[in-house]
Design a protein around this motif. Structure first.
Motif, PDB file in Angstrom:
ATOM      1  N   ALA A   1      39.385 -33.993  40.587  1.00 57.63           N
ATOM      2  CA  ALA A   1      40.582 -34.567  41.200  1.00 57.63           C
ATOM      3  C   ALA A   1      40.183 -35.710  42.128  1.00 57.63           C
ATOM      4  O   ALA A   1      39.124 -35.688  42.758  1.00 57.63           O
ATOM      5  N   SER A   2      41.063 -36.684  42.235  1.00 55.48           N
ATOM      6  CA  SER A   2      40.797 -37.806  43.137  1.00 55.48           C
ATOM      7  C   SER A   2      41.026 -37.352  44.573  1.00 55.48           C
ATOM      8  O   SER A   2      41.680 -36.340  44.844  1.00 55.48           O
ATOM      9  N   ALA A   3      40.512 -38.130  45.495  1.00 55.59           N
ATOM     10  CA  ALA A   3      40.693 -37.814  46.917  1.00 55.59           C
ATOM     11  C   ALA A   3      42.170 -37.798  47.273  1.00 55.59           C
ATOM     12  O   ALA A   3      42.618 -36.954  48.060  1.00 55.59           O
TER      13      ALA A   3
ATOM     14  N   LEU B   1      44.018 -34.656  48.820  1.00 54.19           N
ATOM     15  CA  LEU B   1      44.713 -34.762  50.106  1.00 54.19           C
ATOM     16  C   LEU B   1      46.147 -34.255  49.998  1.00 54.19           C
ATOM     17  O   LEU B   1      46.638 -33.579  50.908  1.00 54.19           O
ATOM     18  N   ALA B   2      46.805 -34.582  48.888  1.00 54.40           N
ATOM     19  CA  ALA B   2      48.187 -34.115  48.697  1.00 54.40           C
ATOM     20  C   ALA B   2      48.211 -32.588  48.676  1.00 54.40           C
ATOM     21  O   ALA B   2      49.093 -31.962  49.278  1.00 54.40           O
TER      22      ALA B   2
ATOM     23  N   ASP C   1      49.571 -41.648  53.637  1.00 52.14           N
ATOM     24  CA  ASP C   1      50.574 -42.307  52.794  1.00 52.14           C
ATOM     25  C   ASP C   1      49.843 -43.157  51.765  1.00 52.14           C
ATOM     26  O   ASP C   1      49.257 -44.182  52.105  1.00 52.14           O
ATOM     27  N   PRO C   2      49.871 -42.748  50.489  1.00 52.82           N
ATOM     28  CA  PRO C   2      49.137 -43.481  49.461  1.00 52.82           C
ATOM     29  C   PRO C   2      49.611 -44.924  49.292  1.00 52.82           C
ATOM     30  O   PRO C   2      48.867 -45.763  48.792  1.00 52.82           O
TER      31      PRO C   2
ATOM     32  N   SER D   1      40.270 -42.360  50.185  1.00 51.32           N
ATOM     33  CA  SER D   1      38.905 -42.529  50.700  1.00 51.32           C
ATOM     34  C   SER D   1      38.887 -43.512  51.867  1.00 51.32           C
ATOM     35  O   SER D   1      38.191 -43.304  52.857  1.00 51.32           O
ATOM     36  N   THR D   2      39.661 -44.576  51.748  1.00 48.86           N
ATOM     37  CA  THR D   2      39.742 -45.564  52.820  1.00 48.86           C
ATOM     38  C   THR D   2      40.337 -44.930  54.074  1.00 48.86           C
ATOM     39  O   THR D   2      39.846 -45.154  55.192  1.00 48.86           O
TER      40      THR D   2
END
Length: 194
Positions: free
Chosen positions: A15-17, A21-22, A76-77, A83-84
Motif C-alpha cells: 500500500a502507498s503511504a 495514512l487513510a 489532506d492528499p 511521504s512529503t
C-alpha cells in the motif's frame, strides 16, 4: 486459475503511504505498522542528519510516529503526497529539537555565568571605597550646617523627609529645599554630571 476479485494478500502491491495514512486515520494499527516499516528508515535518516546524536534521533523519530498516529486525519492528499507530509513533519520536529537544545544550552550558559563567583581584588576594593568615602566627606564639609544635617539624616540615617522634618522641628517644605540644595551642591562638589 479463478478470476477472484480479491487477490491474495501476498500478491498485492504494498500500500502507498497515502493509503496507509487513510487507514491509520481510522485507527488501523496494522496499517500504522506497515507505514512505520515503510517510512521509519527515511524519517530516522533525516532526523539523524539534523541532530547527529543517535539517541536523540531515535527519541524524535518515536515522537514523530506518535504524532502521525494522532494526527493522520489531518493529512489532506490534495495538498501533497503522504511521504512529503511525513517528511515535512519530521523536519519541523527535528528543527524544534535543535532549537530547544540550543535554548537549553544558552540558558545553562547564562545561569552559569550568573552563578559564577566574580573574583575581585579585596585590597583594591577597600582602597576605592575609602577614597570614595573621603571624597564624599570633603564634599559634605562644604555644605551649610543646615544642609549637612538634612542630608545626613535622610541618606545616612535612612529617615524619610517627614521624619527629618519632625526630628529637626522644621516644616517639610524646608527639609525638601535643604535636601534639594544640598544634593545639587554635593553633585557639583563631586563633579558628577546630572
Amino acid at each position: 486459475m479463478t478470476t477472484d476479485s480479491s487477490p491474495d494478500l501476498d500478491e498485492r502491491a504494498p500500500a502507498s503511504a497515502a493509503e496507509l495514512l487513510a487507514r491509520v486515520s481510522q485507527g488501523d494499527q496494522v496499517a500504522f505498522g506497515q507505514l512505520y516499516d515503510q517510512m521509519a528508515p527515511r524519517v530516522l535518516g533525516l532526523v539523524k542528519r539534523l541532530l547527529i546524536d543517535h539517541a536523540q534521533s531515535e527519541e524524535v523519530t518515536q515522537e514523530i510516529f506518535l504524532e502521525i498516529w494522532q494526527s493522520a486525519s489531518r493529512y489532506d492528499p490534495r495538498l501533497g503526497g503522504a511521504s512529503t507530509w511525513i517528511m515535512t513533519m519530521t523536519h519541523r520536529r527535528a528543527v524544534d529539537r535543535i532549537r530547544a537544545s540550543q535554548a537549553g544550552r544558552d540558558r545553562d550558559l547564562r545561569i552559569g555565568i550568573r552563578d559564577r563567583a566574580v573574583e575581585y581584588d579585596q585590597v583594591s576594593e577597600t582602597v576605592e571605597v575609602r577614597i570614595e568615602n573621603e571624597r564624599v566627606g570633603r564634599a559634605m564639609s562644604r555644605l551649610s550646617e543646615l544642609q549637612r544635617q538634612a542630608v545626613s539624616l535622610a541618606y545616612y540615617g535612612g529617615y524619610s523627609q517627614t521624619e527629618v522634618a519632625e526630628l529637626l522641628k522644621i516644616p517639610l517644605g524646608t527639609v525638601k529645599t535643604r535636601l534639594r540644595d544640598g544634593m545639587i551642591r554635593l553633585r557639583d562638589e563631586m563633579g558628577v554630571a546630572s
